[in-house]
Design an enzyme around this catalytic site. Structure first.
Site, PDB file in Angstrom:
ATOM      1  N   HIS A   1       0.833  -1.201   0.000  1.00 30.25           N
ATOM      2  CA  HIS A   1       0.000   0.000   0.000  1.00 30.25           C
ATOM      3  C   HIS A   1       0.874   1.259   0.000  1.00 30.25           C
ATOM      4  CE1 HIS A   1      -3.877  -2.090   0.923  1.00 30.25           C
ATOM      5  NE2 HIS A   1      -3.009  -3.024   1.262  1.00 30.25           N
TER       6      HIS A   1
ATOM      7  N   ASN B   1       3.899   1.544  -1.302  1.00 32.88           N
ATOM      8  CA  ASN B   1       4.557   1.772  -2.600  1.00 32.88           C
ATOM      9  C   ASN B   1       3.707   2.597  -3.560  1.00 32.88           C
ATOM     10  OD1 ASN B   1       6.890   0.513  -1.890  1.00 32.88           O
ATOM     11  ND2 ASN B   1       6.536  -1.366  -3.043  1.00 32.88           N
TER      12      ASN B   1
ATOM     13  N   ASP C   1      -5.627   5.776   1.572  1.00 33.15           N
ATOM     14  CA  ASP C   1      -5.858   4.405   1.113  1.00 33.15           C
ATOM     15  C   ASP C   1      -7.344   4.084   1.296  1.00 33.15           C
ATOM     16  OD1 ASP C   1      -3.975   1.699   0.729  1.00 33.15           O
ATOM     17  OD2 ASP C   1      -6.002   1.303   1.483  1.00 33.15           O
TER      18      ASP C   1
ATOM     19  N   THR D   1      -5.562   0.198  -3.993  1.00 36.76           N
ATOM     20  CA  THR D   1      -4.293  -0.399  -4.423  1.00 36.76           C
ATOM     21  C   THR D   1      -4.462  -1.784  -5.046  1.00 36.76           C
ATOM     22  OG1 THR D   1      -3.939  -1.275  -2.215  1.00 36.76           O
ATOM     23  CG2 THR D   1      -2.982   0.877  -2.688  1.00 36.76           C
TER      24      THR D   1
ATOM     25  N   HIS E   1       3.101 -14.366  -5.986  1.00 32.46           N
ATOM     26  CA  HIS E   1       1.908 -14.627  -5.158  1.00 32.46           C
ATOM     27  C   HIS E   1       0.710 -13.850  -5.695  1.00 32.46           C
ATOM     28  CE1 HIS E   1       2.931 -10.676  -3.830  1.00 32.46           C
ATOM     29  NE2 HIS E   1       2.104 -10.654  -2.818  1.00 32.46           N
ATOM     30  N   SER E   2       0.909 -13.151  -6.811  1.00 32.20           N
ATOM     31  CA  SER E   2      -0.176 -12.418  -7.477  1.00 32.20           C
ATOM     32  C   SER E   2      -0.719 -11.254  -6.648  1.00 32.20           C
ATOM     33  CB  SER E   2      -1.327 -13.350  -7.886  1.00 32.20           C
ATOM     34  OG  SER E   2      -0.857 -14.314  -8.781  1.00 32.20           O
ATOM     35  N   GLY E   3       0.135 -10.647  -5.825  1.00 32.46           N
ATOM     36  CA  GLY E   3      -0.241  -9.358  -5.237  1.00 32.46           C
ATOM     37  C   GLY E   3      -0.471  -8.376  -6.381  1.00 32.46           C
ATOM     38  N   TRP E   4      -1.317  -7.381  -6.181  1.00 31.48           N
ATOM     39  CA  TRP E   4      -1.670  -6.528  -7.322  1.00 31.48           C
ATOM     40  C   TRP E   4      -0.490  -5.697  -7.818  1.00 31.48           C
ATOM     41  CZ3 TRP E   4      -4.496  -6.784 -11.249  1.00 31.48           C
ATOM     42  CH2 TRP E   4      -4.748  -5.670 -12.037  1.00 31.48           C
TER      43      TRP E   4
ATOM     44  N   SER F   1       2.668  -6.492  -7.711  1.00 31.04           N
ATOM     45  CA  SER F   1       3.549  -7.402  -8.452  1.00 31.04           C
ATOM     46  C   SER F   1       2.953  -7.718  -9.817  1.00 31.04           C
ATOM     47  CB  SER F   1       3.755  -8.698  -7.656  1.00 31.04           C
ATOM     48  OG  SER F   1       4.465  -8.421  -6.475  1.00 31.04           O
TER      49      SER F   1
ATOM     50  N   GLN G   1      -5.482 -11.866  -4.246  1.00 29.01           N
ATOM     51  CA  GLN G   1      -4.489 -12.621  -5.025  1.00 29.01           C
ATOM     52  C   GLN G   1      -5.103 -13.761  -5.864  1.00 29.01           C
ATOM     53  OE1 GLN G   1      -1.794 -13.669  -1.866  1.00 29.01           O
ATOM     54  NE2 GLN G   1      -1.505 -11.527  -1.307  1.00 29.01           N
TER      55      GLN G   1
HETATM   56  N1  UDP Z   1       8.926  -5.835  -3.637  1.00 28.76           N
HETATM   57  C1  UDP Z   1      10.222  -5.390  -3.634  1.00 28.76           C
HETATM   58  N2  UDP Z   1      11.213  -6.314  -3.470  1.00 28.76           N
HETATM   59  C2  UDP Z   1      10.978  -7.635  -3.313  1.00 28.76           C
HETATM   60  C3  UDP Z   1       9.646  -8.081  -3.323  1.00 28.76           C
HETATM   61  C4  UDP Z   1       8.636  -7.157  -3.490  1.00 28.76           C
HETATM   62  O1  UDP Z   1      10.508  -4.201  -3.788  1.00 28.76           O
HETATM   63  O2  UDP Z   1      11.944  -8.379  -3.159  1.00 28.76           O
HETATM   64  C5  UDP Z   1       7.837  -4.856  -3.835  1.00 28.76           C
HETATM   65  C6  UDP Z   1       7.123  -5.090  -5.134  1.00 28.76           C
HETATM   66  O3  UDP Z   1       7.821  -4.436  -6.185  1.00 28.76           O
HETATM   67  C7  UDP Z   1       5.742  -4.536  -4.867  1.00 28.76           C
HETATM   68  C8  UDP Z   1       5.556  -4.746  -3.364  1.00 28.76           C
HETATM   69  O4  UDP Z   1       6.865  -5.012  -2.822  1.00 28.76           O
HETATM   70  O5  UDP Z   1       5.699  -3.151  -5.187  1.00 28.76           O
HETATM   71  C9  UDP Z   1       4.672  -5.927  -3.028  1.00 28.76           C
HETATM   72  O6  UDP Z   1       3.344  -5.574  -3.274  1.00 28.76           O
HETATM   73  P1  UDP Z   1       2.283  -6.659  -3.746  1.00 28.76           P
HETATM   74  O7  UDP Z   1       0.982  -5.955  -3.893  1.00 28.76           O
HETATM   75  O8  UDP Z   1       2.768  -7.377  -4.940  1.00 28.76           O
HETATM   76  O9  UDP Z   1       2.241  -7.724  -2.571  1.00 28.76           O
HETATM   77  P2  UDP Z   1       2.057  -7.622  -0.961  1.00 28.76           P
HETATM   78  O10 UDP Z   1       3.422  -7.406  -0.402  1.00 28.76           O
HETATM   79  O11 UDP Z   1       1.130  -6.483  -0.683  1.00 28.76           O
HETATM   80  O12 UDP Z   1       1.507  -8.958  -0.610  1.00 28.76           O
END
Ligand code: UDP
Length: 469
Positions: A21, A23, A119, A141, A370-373, A375, A395
């Site tokens: 969130h 980022n 947010d 997000t 893991h299909s976070g948005w 990522s 996800q």
């Molecule tokens: N990320 C990163 N380095 C890593 C892994 C993840 O900078 O080694 C960043 C990635 O670029 C993304 C965020 O962490 O911007 C992860 O957000 P996402 O929504 O994919 O997953 P969440 O962490 O919320 O489950």
């Protein structure tokens, strides 16, 4: 450091304090700053960003300033438990937020405040903003399709979907009581209301109507997003055109779709330090030959599943760069369960990587995610096909859209099984049609960013809109 000289309007931004969130909110803050706005960030002390990376922003720390307040002093700092702050502050944060906003609104030495951008999950902020006649925009997000599905959770719950069970659901969900009912053939059926989805995708969301904490947050999030003055999405029109049309029809607030990864990196807002030591190795690897693996900032696996991943990877015989966050394997500090000799010359393991930069590297051929948005969007932005192993929340929905709607990835939907992992990795690495579809999607995104394109226009109209307050 000057923050306000030559800047006539100020935007106050209030991210949810978790990496996925933080980022996009800081990417948006950078974008608005580049358009001439002065930026004030409201943040918790929990997961405090590195303020020295943002000398041009003003920071105010709110909600958890009192170290003796027992309500949050002992809350978990990591894992799913860390999310308990969302419940707590949504419940009891209004007075503090109002007080801080009143100070900002009456400040004489700062530009006037145009609006608050929070947010979407900080749903308590809407009534506070209303009480001060301050426009509130939300940053959502995750995807538009996820919002529409979340908005339909009461309907899906009434249809009985959440009473079914899915043995492949992550153990994370066991405690929520969704795996108690015997399997049912309905799991593979399409969801009539969202034909891309299967019933089991809905179950994997992991929460239902407002009878558990997260369900409550989601229903309030949906309600207060609809009540906001505008919605900003980390997406682009060509990716979610139909969903955008539905939302525009149903919600009066204007929508702005901006693929943040194409404007700013997340390097400065990373809560963990990026390891860059593998780049000389990555630079030596052939084009499209390396699998990048990361499961985001929160997900955790059991050791037996981690070992399935290791074996699946070894058997695929592909080179890999694997982000294993400390604590990713339940019960381990970092890499204790790994067999001797792993990863060997064919792979590298790091604690945390500059993900966007890695995805943009020509050696990367696939992203096991893991299909976070964030990522997912970052992978789409770089045209990298995906292997999807979702955990919970949005996800499983993202994974389904990636594999079945956009067809730029494979969904590992039966849990952690080494043979399936090996097959999925091999398939994605050699499937030229899938790689081409990923490139086509990236080209559509590139076109949307050019003057006259949808993403370009979204940025311009957001700036005009905020300036109009
Ligand atoms: N990320 C990163 N380095 C890593 C892994 C993840 O900078 O080694 C960043 C990635 O670029 C993304 C965020 O962490 O911007 C992860 O957000 P996402 O929504 O994919 O997953 P969440 O962490 O919320 O489950």
């Amino acid at each position: 450091m000057e923050t306000t000289v030559g800047r006539h309007r100020r935007v106050i931004m209030f991210p949810l304090p978790y990496q996925g969130h933080v980022n996009p909110m800081f990417q948006l803050a950078n974008l608005l700053y580049s358009k001439g706005f002065s930026i004030t960030i409201f943040h918790t002390n929990f997961n405090k960003p590195k303020t020295s990376n943002y000398p041009h922003f003003t920071f105010r720390f709110i909600l958890d300033n009192d170290p003796h307040d027992e309500r949050y002093a002992n809350l978990p700092l990591q894992g799913m438990g860390a999310f308990s702050r969302i419940f707590l502050f949504n419940k009891c944060g209004a007075d503090q937020l109002r007080h801080q906003l009143e100070l900002e609104l009456s400040a004489k030495d700062e530009p006037p405040v145009s609006c608050l951008i929070t947010d979407a999950s900080w749903h308590f902020t809407q009534s506070v903003a209303d009480s001060l006649n301050l426009p509130r925009l939300v940053l959502r997000t995750s995807s538009l399709f996820c919002f529409l599905i979340y908005a339909s959770i009461p309907l899906l719950d009434d249809l009985g979907y959440f009473n079914l069970s899915d043995n492949t659901a992550t153990p994370l969900l066991d405690g929520l009581g969704y795996n108690n009912v015997p399997d049912d053939e309905r799991l593979e059926e399409q969801v009539a209301e969202f034909p891309v989805l299967k019933v089991k995708d809905v179950i994997k969301i992991g929460f239902k109507k407002d009878n558990d904490g997260m369900g409550d947050i989601i229903s309030n999030m949906v309600k207060q997003t609809k009540a906001s003055s505008g919605i900003i999405w980390n997406s682009f029109k060509e990716l979610e055109q139909l969903q955008l049309e539905t939302i525009r029809r149903d919600i009066p607030a204007p929508c702005f779709l901006i693929p943040f990864a194409r404007h700013f990196t997340t390097a400065s807002s990373s809560l963990l330090d990026h390891d860059r030591s593998f780049f000389p190795w990555l630079d030596q690897q052939p084009r499209n030959s390396v699998v990048y693996i990361s499961f985001g900032s929160v997900a955790q696996v059991e050791e037996k599943h981690f070992m399935e991943m290791v074996h699946g990877l070894v058997d695929s015989k592909q080179s890999f760069l694997w982000v294993v966050r400390p604590g990713f394997v339940s019960g381990s500090t970092w890499l204790e369960p790994l067999p001797d000799g792993f990863p060997g010359e064919g792979g590298r393991i790091v604690e945390w990587a500059p993900q966007q930069e890695v995805l943009g590297h020509e050696a990367i051929g696939a992203f096991w995610t893991h299909s976070g948005w964030n990522s997912t969007v970052e992978s789409v932005c770089e045209g990298v096909p995906m292997i999807c192993s979702p955990f919970w929340g949005d996800q499983p929905l993202d994974a389904r859209y990636v594999s079945d709607a956009w067809k730029v990835g494979v969904y590992l939907e039966n849990g952690w099984k080494r043979e399936e992992i090996t097959n999925a990795i091999r398939r994605v690495m050699v499937d030229e049609e899938m790689r081409e579809r990923s490139r086509v999607l990236k080209r559509k995104l590139d076109a949307s960013l050019i003057e006259g394109g949808s993403s370009y226009e979204s940025v311009e109209s957001l700036v005009d809109y905020i300036s109009s307050f």
